[in-house]
Scaffold this active site. Sequence first.
Site, PDB file in Angstrom:
ATOM      1  N   SER A   1      11.968  -4.603   2.042  1.00  0.00           N
ATOM      2  CA  SER A   1      11.157  -3.394   1.878  1.00  0.00           C
ATOM      3  C   SER A   1      10.093  -3.415   2.974  1.00  0.00           C
ATOM      4  CB  SER A   1      10.532  -3.353   0.483  1.00  0.00           C
ATOM      5  OG  SER A   1       9.633  -4.411   0.294  1.00  0.00           O
TER       6      SER A   1
ATOM      7  N   ASP B   1       3.442  -5.766  -7.349  1.00  0.00           N
ATOM      8  CA  ASP B   1       3.675  -5.160  -6.034  1.00  0.00           C
ATOM      9  C   ASP B   1       4.572  -3.960  -6.281  1.00  0.00           C
ATOM     10  OD1 ASP B   1       4.210  -4.321  -3.516  1.00  0.00           O
ATOM     11  OD2 ASP B   1       5.235  -6.146  -2.833  1.00  0.00           O
TER      12      ASP B   1
HETATM   13  P1  PGA Z   1       9.823  -7.788   1.675  1.00  0.00           P
HETATM   14  O1  PGA Z   1       9.134  -7.837   0.253  1.00  0.00           O
HETATM   15  O2  PGA Z   1       9.755  -9.143   2.251  1.00  0.00           O
HETATM   16  O3  PGA Z   1      11.204  -7.327   1.341  1.00  0.00           O
HETATM   17  O4  PGA Z   1       9.052  -6.783   2.482  1.00  0.00           O
HETATM   18  C1  PGA Z   1       7.955  -8.516  -0.023  1.00  0.00           C
HETATM   19  C2  PGA Z   1       6.818  -7.554  -0.273  1.00  0.00           C
HETATM   20  O5  PGA Z   1       6.997  -6.321  -0.260  1.00  0.00           O
HETATM   21  O6  PGA Z   1       5.697  -8.021  -0.459  1.00  0.00           O
HETATM   22 ZN    ZN Z   2       4.787  -5.897  -0.729  1.00  0.00          ZN
END
Ligand code: PGA
Ligand code: ZN
Length: 428
Positions: A42, A242
């Site tokens: 994300s 989160d």
């Molecule tokens: P990501 O998720 O490493 O997939 O970005 C972690 C977060 O959103 O904190």
């Molecule tokens: Zn995050």
Amino acid sequence: MSKISNLEGLEVLDSRGNPTVQVTATLESGARGSARVPSGASTGMNEAVELRDNDRTRFGGKGVRKAVGHVGNELLDAVRGFDADDQQRLDEELRAADGTVNKGRIGANAILGVSLAAARAMANEKRIPLYRHLTDAETYTLPVPMVNVLNGGEHADNNVDIQEFMLVPLGFNKFSDALRAVTETFHSLQAILTKKGYSTAVGDEGGFAPRLESNEEPMQLLVGAIGQAGYKPGRHISIAIDAASSEFYEQGTYVFSQSDGSRRSSDDMSKMWASWAEAYPLISVEDAFSEEDHGGWRKATPKLGSKLQLVGDDLFVTNPAIFKQGIAEGLGNSILIKLNQIGTLTETLQCIEIARTNEYTYIISHRSGETSDTTIADLAVATGSGQIKTGSTCRGERTAKYNRLLEIEAELGDRAAYAGRNAFQRWL
Ligand code: PGA
Ligand code: ZN
């Protein structure tokens, strides 16, 4: 001078089975250090670029042979003979070798690998642990872990829109006691889910990812699990979220497409967070609003900011310039720190310095795609972040960081403090 004599890149695998970059740096003394780079799912729009091969015949295009090639060629040419103890100059040179704003030519994955491998080689040359190489101090503070035990969003194939529900064991005197308490709570949660007939398969960060009744049900489940493990919600263990809401923000509206399909405005979201903060021991919400919804952030920060730590992840992308701009606009009161969002150790430390100066808290974080690399554990201790986000207490790539923190605590003995409630004082 501890000059860099060689850099070797290697394509290895991350916890999702995707290729990632490993770098080994060698100094003239013969000292060596290695680092492996993580990868997000994300991701924020303004993150530094992770260079992938886009060659469909290998790993569905996700290979990193180009980035690995740059390590042993262009980057080595740029920094051969450089003093590995001068991290700032080294990182400047790496940035200059790339020449773009987002590190897209050489790849932030290649650049970060070199930046971190050099730091590790230097620590090894000095025969000291990485945290001590980063900050030489008499005493150190171990961070409160934010332990992600229920997953939704982009990290799970279920019907929960919110990405992470975390346990925050702030009411303890030692990191090891806090870790034990959340691990016990993780196991009570597993028992509760099993009893309800829910799946206990885990998502990318090791949290459970069952199909649930609503986005709010995880809050009730967590409170139940804390109690069942013998701890007091709020006193021993609080809850953090989160939302990763940039992922479900569509043309000005928050769309809960994975659960009930409902649509919410920024004000609706703000009301939801406020009501959850009333009903549950919720202490921190990350990406409560989208990276594009600055209006939502600006309006909600004064309202919610005294009750909740409001963390910017996609919003600030560990980028000093973007972070400064966000502070000027009055967005949030905390920043998530992810090394690979910006691509060098120096710029990461700059963000932390900006946070300190502006009284924002800062949380050192993993990515959803990880390896056994434990740099972030040392970074959290070295910077006294007081908080670390590194997933659930299962899956080896997550427990590697917790185990490193246990090792540091044991090694420091009386010289280790635990951040505990101090890390969240403003919101208690
Ligand atoms: P990501 O998720 O490493 O997939 O970005 C972690 C977060 O959103 O904190
Ligand atoms: Zn995050």
